[in-house]
Write a protein that holds these residues in place. Structure first.
Motif, PDB file in Angstrom:
ATOM      1  N   GLY A 223       0.812  -1.210   0.000  1.00 17.06           N
ATOM      2  CA  GLY A 223       0.000   0.000   0.000  1.00 17.06           C
ATOM      3  C   GLY A 223       0.846   1.261   0.000  1.00 17.06           C
ATOM      4  N   ALA A 224       1.896   1.281   0.816  1.00 14.84           N
ATOM      5  CA  ALA A 224       2.780   2.446   0.880  1.00 14.84           C
ATOM      6  C   ALA A 224       3.502   2.665  -0.442  1.00 14.84           C
ATOM      7  N   LEU A 229       4.474   5.866  -5.204  1.00 13.58           N
ATOM      8  CA  LEU A 229       4.748   5.928  -6.634  1.00 13.58           C
ATOM      9  C   LEU A 229       3.750   6.832  -7.349  1.00 13.58           C
ATOM     10  N   ALA A 230       2.476   6.726  -6.984  1.00 14.70           N
ATOM     11  CA  ALA A 230       1.468   7.584  -7.595  1.00 14.70           C
ATOM     12  C   ALA A 230       1.693   9.050  -7.215  1.00 14.70           C
ATOM     13  N   SER A 231       2.142   9.295  -5.998  1.00 16.74           N
ATOM     14  CA  SER A 231       2.425  10.662  -5.580  1.00 16.74           C
ATOM     15  C   SER A 231       3.620  11.229  -6.336  1.00 16.74           C
ATOM     16  N   VAL A 322       9.130   6.016  -0.328  1.00 12.80           N
ATOM     17  CA  VAL A 322       8.267   6.937   0.423  1.00 12.80           C
ATOM     18  C   VAL A 322       9.036   8.207   0.773  1.00 12.80           C
ATOM     19  N   GLY A 323      10.307   8.069   1.134  1.00 11.41           N
ATOM     20  CA  GLY A 323      11.125   9.240   1.438  1.00 11.41           C
ATOM     21  C   GLY A 323      11.280  10.158   0.237  1.00 11.41           C
ATOM     22  N   ILE A 324      11.491   9.583  -0.939  1.00 11.10           N
ATOM     23  CA  ILE A 324      11.608  10.398  -2.161  1.00 11.10           C
ATOM     24  C   ILE A 324      10.286  11.100  -2.459  1.00 11.10           C
ATOM     25  N   ALA A 325       9.174  10.382  -2.251  1.00  9.23           N
ATOM     26  CA  ALA A 325       7.867  10.993  -2.482  1.00  9.23           C
ATOM     27  C   ALA A 325       7.651  12.182  -1.551  1.00  9.23           C
ATOM     28  N   MET A 326       8.049  12.065  -0.294  1.00  6.73           N
ATOM     29  CA  MET A 326       7.915  13.168   0.650  1.00  6.73           C
ATOM     30  C   MET A 326       8.826  14.329   0.274  1.00  6.73           C
ATOM     31  N   THR A 328       9.976  15.137  -2.753  1.00  9.10           N
ATOM     32  CA  THR A 328       9.476  15.822  -3.948  1.00  9.10           C
ATOM     33  C   THR A 328       8.228  16.626  -3.629  1.00  9.10           C
ATOM     34  N   MET A 329       7.404  16.135  -2.696  1.00  8.10           N
ATOM     35  CA  MET A 329       6.230  16.901  -2.294  1.00  8.10           C
ATOM     36  C   MET A 329       6.637  18.249  -1.696  1.00  8.10           C
ATOM     37  N   ARG A 330       7.736  18.244  -0.992  1.00  8.91           N
ATOM     38  CA  ARG A 330       8.183  19.482  -0.335  1.00  8.91           C
ATOM     39  C   ARG A 330       8.876  20.419  -1.328  1.00  8.91           C
ATOM     40  N   SER A 331       9.576  19.865  -2.313  1.00  7.97           N
ATOM     41  CA  SER A 331      10.423  20.690  -3.160  1.00  7.97           C
ATOM     42  C   SER A 331       9.808  21.080  -4.503  1.00  7.97           C
ATOM     43  N   ARG A 332       8.889  20.246  -5.035  1.00  4.83           N
ATOM     44  CA  ARG A 332       8.344  20.538  -6.361  1.00  4.83           C
ATOM     45  C   ARG A 332       7.224  21.544  -6.294  1.00  4.83           C
ATOM     46  N   ASP A 333       7.008  22.246  -7.419  1.00  3.15           N
ATOM     47  CA  ASP A 333       5.905  23.178  -7.517  1.00  3.15           C
ATOM     48  C   ASP A 333       4.583  22.422  -7.574  1.00  3.15           C
ATOM     49  N   ILE A 334       3.557  23.004  -7.033  1.00  2.00           N
ATOM     50  CA  ILE A 334       2.223  22.414  -7.091  1.00  2.00           C
ATOM     51  C   ILE A 334       1.457  23.095  -8.224  1.00  2.00           C
ATOM     52  N   THR A 335       1.329  22.374  -9.325  1.00  2.00           N
ATOM     53  CA  THR A 335       0.648  22.936 -10.487  1.00  2.00           C
ATOM     54  C   THR A 335      -0.384  21.972 -11.011  1.00  2.00           C
TER      55      THR A 335
END
Length: 335
Positions: A223-224, A229-231, A322-326, A328-335
């Protein structure tokens, strides 16, 4: 309304979640029904008949072997000797152990021996469902723009994504534990009416319970991974595409390892790590280490993949993705 409560409502109200869990229940119900109707309770009369049949076949095989030996001895010194090999003493002689009476009995569900396989079925089905639901849960929100709207309300990126992940894993852990308890009860009943519960001691229950916990860990990890991966790809298809790509790469590595003569090429296949994790170990064999054409024979070299090694490997992969997903969530732009 708290963020966790809102995410719980969002998860449980999604049609994909409902339909997929309904599919899971149908699959599990079919497995249980098939097991029930393909087994039967063995009676004392059937055991007696099976023992008698095994003994008759043993005596018949013993007589046939004796006749072959007599023909071999009679053929020595004649042109027929070539048909019997170098020595009559090497001819096969059956033993009583070669005719186990249990092979003559109808299928009967032995809980202690066969329920571990049912735990594996439950874990694999739920792991697949967890991967898909986790990927869809976050991927659909990225694709529809709901994630951007949510971040306007709750601008803490890591808190939002982390809460989504924890809510999803928490609910699926509860579902897995509930289904696991029901699953054990169903097959306990099947064993009572269509099999046997012999050797079902407290130690056996403990072993089955630990295997169930390892199955739960496999479900949570799947599940994680689907969620992360989807995130990362901000789309459900990213998780599915990554799964297909990883499978293709593993097959390629397995083929190349075999062609290059590396030992134990199966060790590069992730499903075998899951098997080692669930069943505590998986023994790999090096089939190239033995010449099967020699008359003396030999033992193949083996390597045991333990559940500890498999657990460390799977944990490292899950934590990394999961660490990479977190990150990228912090560093990438939300568009």
């Amino acid at each position: 309304m708290s963020l966790a409560r809102a995410e719980s409502r969002r998860l449980l109200k999604r049609r994909f979640t409902k339909f997929l869990m309904l599919g899971v229940l149908l699959i599990l119900g079919a497995v249980a029904a098939g097991t029930y109707f393909s087994n039967e309770k063995v009676t004392e009369a059937q055991v007696t008949e099976a023992r008698a049949q095994a003994q008759r076949d043993y005596q018949q095989s013993l007589l046939s072997a004796q006749q072959d030996k007599e023909k071999c001895l009679a053929a020595q010194g004649t042109p027929e000797a070539v048909n019997w090999g170098p020595g009559c003493e090497n001819l096969y002689t059956p033993s009583q152990e070669d005719f186990d009476y249990q092979w003559y009995m109808p299928e009967s569900f032995e809980f202690v021996q066969e329920f571990p396989d049912m735990i594996s079925v439950l874990a694999v089905v739920l792991a697949a469902a967890a991967f898909l639901i986790g990927a869809s849960f976050v991927g659909a929100e990225w694709n529809s723009g709901a994630m951007m709207n949510l971040l306007l309300w709750r601008p803490q990126r890591l808190r939002v994504l982390g809460t989504k992940l924890l809510v999803f894993l928490g609910w699926f852990t509860g579902v897995t534990l509930l289904l696991g308890a029901v699953w054990a009860g169903v097959f306990r009943v099947i064993a009572e009416y269509r099999g046997t519960t012999d050797k079902l001691t407290s130690g056996a229950w403990q072993s089955l319970g630990l295997m169930g916990l390892r199955g739960l860990a496999l479900v949570v990890a799947a599940g994680a991974l689907g969620f992360a991966l989807a995130s990362l790809g901000r789309h459900t298809g990213m998780a599915l595409g990554a799964l297909i790509a990883i499978g293709a790469v593993q097959i390629g590595v397995y083929v190349m390892a075999g062609l290059s003569g590396l030992k134990y090429p199966e060790a590069y296949l992730a499903p075998l790590w899951g098997v080692a994790w669930l069943y505590k170990e998986f023994v790999l064999q090096d089939y190239t280490s033995c010449d099967f054409n020699t008359s003396s024979g030999c033992e193949q070299e083996t390597f045991t993949l333990t559940w500890q090694v498999a657990g460390v490997g799977m944990t490292a992969v899950v934590v990394l993705i999961v660490g990479i997903a977190m990150w990228t969530m912090r560093s990438r732009d939300i568009t």
